[in-house]
Motif scaffolding. Structure first.
Motif, short mmCIF file in Angstrom:
data_model
loop_
_atom_site.label_atom_id
_atom_site.label_comp_id
_atom_site.label_asym_id
_atom_site.label_seq_id
_atom_site.Cartn_x
_atom_site.Cartn_y
_atom_site.Cartn_z
N VAL A 63 -47.76 -35.89 26.12
CA VAL A 63 -46.58 -36.45 25.51
C VAL A 63 -47.38 -37.61 24.85
CG1 VAL A 63 -44.66 -37.90 25.66
CG2 VAL A 63 -44.63 -35.83 26.86
N HIS A 64 -46.82 -38.00 23.71
CA HIS A 64 -47.05 -39.22 22.70
C HIS A 64 -46.09 -40.13 22.57
CE1 HIS A 64 -51.47 -38.25 21.83
NE2 HIS A 64 -51.02 -36.81 22.15
N LEU A 65 -46.28 -41.37 22.50
CA LEU A 65 -45.38 -42.57 22.05
C LEU A 65 -46.07 -42.68 20.66
CD1 LEU A 65 -44.13 -44.70 24.92
CD2 LEU A 65 -43.40 -42.31 24.35
N VAL A 66 -45.31 -42.64 19.47
CA VAL A 66 -45.91 -42.83 18.22
C VAL A 66 -45.24 -43.95 17.53
CG1 VAL A 66 -46.76 -41.94 16.15
CG2 VAL A 66 -46.84 -40.57 18.16
N PHE A 67 -45.82 -45.21 17.01
CA PHE A 67 -45.18 -46.25 16.36
C PHE A 67 -45.58 -46.00 14.80
CE2 PHE A 67 -45.22 -47.23 20.54
CZ PHE A 67 -44.26 -47.87 20.81
N GLU A 68 -44.78 -45.70 13.84
CA GLU A 68 -45.29 -45.75 12.38
C GLU A 68 -44.27 -46.11 11.38
OE1 GLU A 68 -46.33 -41.63 11.48
OE2 GLU A 68 -44.82 -40.87 12.53
N ALA A 72 -40.09 -45.39 15.75
CA ALA A 72 -40.94 -45.05 16.92
C ALA A 72 -40.35 -44.04 17.57
CB ALA A 72 -41.11 -46.32 17.93
N ARG A 73 -41.28 -42.94 18.28
CA ARG A 73 -40.74 -41.82 18.53
C ARG A 73 -41.44 -41.37 19.79
NH1 ARG A 73 -41.49 -37.34 14.39
NH2 ARG A 73 -43.36 -38.40 13.82
N VAL A 74 -40.80 -40.47 20.56
CA VAL A 74 -41.56 -39.76 21.98
C VAL A 74 -41.75 -38.38 21.36
CG1 VAL A 74 -41.26 -39.11 24.16
CG2 VAL A 74 -40.29 -41.49 23.39
N LEU A 75 -42.92 -37.87 21.20
CA LEU A 75 -42.99 -36.35 20.87
C LEU A 75 -43.64 -35.68 22.08
CD1 LEU A 75 -45.14 -37.16 17.79
CD2 LEU A 75 -42.72 -36.87 17.90
N GLY A 76 -42.84 -34.58 22.15
CA GLY A 76 -43.45 -33.65 23.34
C GLY A 76 -44.39 -32.93 22.97
N VAL A 77 -44.99 -32.19 23.71
CA VAL A 77 -46.12 -31.29 23.56
C VAL A 77 -45.74 -30.39 22.10
CG1 VAL A 77 -47.79 -29.32 24.22
CG2 VAL A 77 -46.84 -31.10 26.08
N GLN A 78 -46.76 -30.41 21.28
CA GLN A 78 -46.48 -29.54 20.05
C GLN A 78 -47.22 -28.40 20.42
OE1 GLN A 78 -44.27 -31.21 17.42
NE2 GLN A 78 -44.16 -32.28 19.55
N GLY A 118 -39.13 -34.34 18.97
CA GLY A 118 -39.29 -35.80 18.92
C GLY A 118 -37.92 -36.38 19.06
N LEU A 119 -38.14 -37.41 20.13
CA LEU A 119 -36.79 -38.44 20.03
C LEU A 119 -37.00 -39.77 19.81
CD1 LEU A 119 -35.67 -36.82 23.70
CD2 LEU A 119 -34.89 -36.34 21.51
N SER A 120 -36.10 -40.63 19.51
CA SER A 120 -36.52 -41.75 19.08
C SER A 120 -36.76 -42.56 20.46
CB SER A 120 -35.21 -42.65 18.50
OG SER A 120 -34.08 -42.88 19.71
N LEU A 121 -37.43 -43.73 20.39
CA LEU A 121 -37.91 -44.50 21.72
C LEU A 121 -36.72 -44.77 22.46
CD1 LEU A 121 -40.71 -45.22 22.72
CD2 LEU A 121 -40.48 -47.51 21.88
N ARG A 122 -35.81 -45.37 21.62
CA ARG A 122 -34.34 -45.84 22.20
C ARG A 122 -33.73 -44.77 22.88
NH1 ARG A 122 -30.78 -49.88 20.05
NH2 ARG A 122 -28.69 -49.58 21.08
#
Length: 273
Positions: A63-68, A72-78, A118-122
């Motif tokens: 899992v990644h947290l990505v800020f761009e 900002a999103r939480v991305l599960g395994v792709q 992907g889900l929002s960080l919030r």
């Protein structure tokens, strides 16, 4: 002070790019976060006046947290083939890569529900994450971004169950031990019935053991092909656990997007630029 990661990244597919225009840095986590976080990473590029560059990776079971750019999103395994993105103009991305299964204690549901989503960080961390998003997106120094992210996560560290830690370590062993190529080997290694192991992987990792094995073997193949030490494609296929060369080529093309021979030609062209 965050420390740079010196080990070479795996799963990054070679593409020609203008020299000195793209920077990729990784930073090791603190001791408190080491059980959960593999590394922090940032990609910065300045391609003004240059054509877009296609960046491609073979995602890991992480899992990644990505800020761009404003989000900002939480991305599960792709799992859907490779990750592809065109880099244009001038911009940057900052991310946090969790170790396999190690995000599960932060998430109130099986990680399979986050796979290919992907889900929002919030949504995951609540309204307090808005301040973190704004701070990181407004901070040009990647080391300072690491500090901001570490402070946020360290205040919210959950307990890491022993079973989750064992699954984390097992997945990481699959990445480093090329002799493990079959599901039966993995189940025997942990003394667990294959169907039960599959359920544990689905809940804590987000994907099946079979997916993990195939993905890490394709990581190994891409790395070996780039090093140009492969003279026998059929032999490489057997080493990676394939029954024959045609099945290996089929899987490689399905995930990487081109057959091994074409990938090798492109990688060599990239290194000459």
């Amino acid at each position: 002070m965050s420390r740079p990661r010196l080990d070479a990244p795996r799963g990054v597919l070679q593409r020609p790019a203008p020299e000195g225009r793209i920077a990729h840095e990784r930073f090791a986590p603190s001791a408190a976060l080491e059980p959960f976080v593999q590394h922090f990473w940032t990609v910065r590029w300045d391609l003004r006046g240059e054509p877009p560059v296609l960046a491609e990776t073979l995602p890991h079971p992480c899992v990644h947290l990505v800020f761009e750019r404003g989000r900002a999103r939480v991305l599960g395994v792709q799992t859907k083939r490779r990750f592809r993105r065109y880099l244009r103009g001038m911009d940057r991305v900052f991310g946090i890569k969790f170790r396999p299964a190690a995000f599960q204690p932060f998430f109130p549901a099986p990680l399979s529900t986050l796979t290919d989503r992907g889900l929002s960080l919030r949504t995951v961390f609540g309204p307090e994450s808005h301040a973190l998003r704004e701070a990181i997106l407004g901070e040009p120094d990647p080391r300072r971004c690491v500090t901001l992210a570490e402070d946020f996560l360290c205040k919210r560290l959950p307990e890491l169950p022993g079973e989750t830690a064992r699954l984390r370590d097992l997945v990481e062993r699959l990445a480093s031990d090329p002799s493990l190529t079959r599901m039966e080997q993995v189940a025997a290694l942990v003394g667990m019935e294959p169907r039960k192991l599959q359920r544990r992987f689905s809940a804590a990792v987000g994907v099946s053991p079979k997916w993990v094995l195939q993905r890490y073997r394709l990581h190994e193949a891409a790395e070996r092909l780039v090093r140009a030490d492969v003279t026998d494609m059929a032999g490489l296929a057997l080493e990676l656990g394939y029954f024959d060369q045609s099945h290996f080529i089929r899987d490689f093309k399905a995930v990487v997007g081109r057959p091994p021979a074409k990938y090798v030609a492109e990688a060599r062209a990239a290194t000459r630029k």
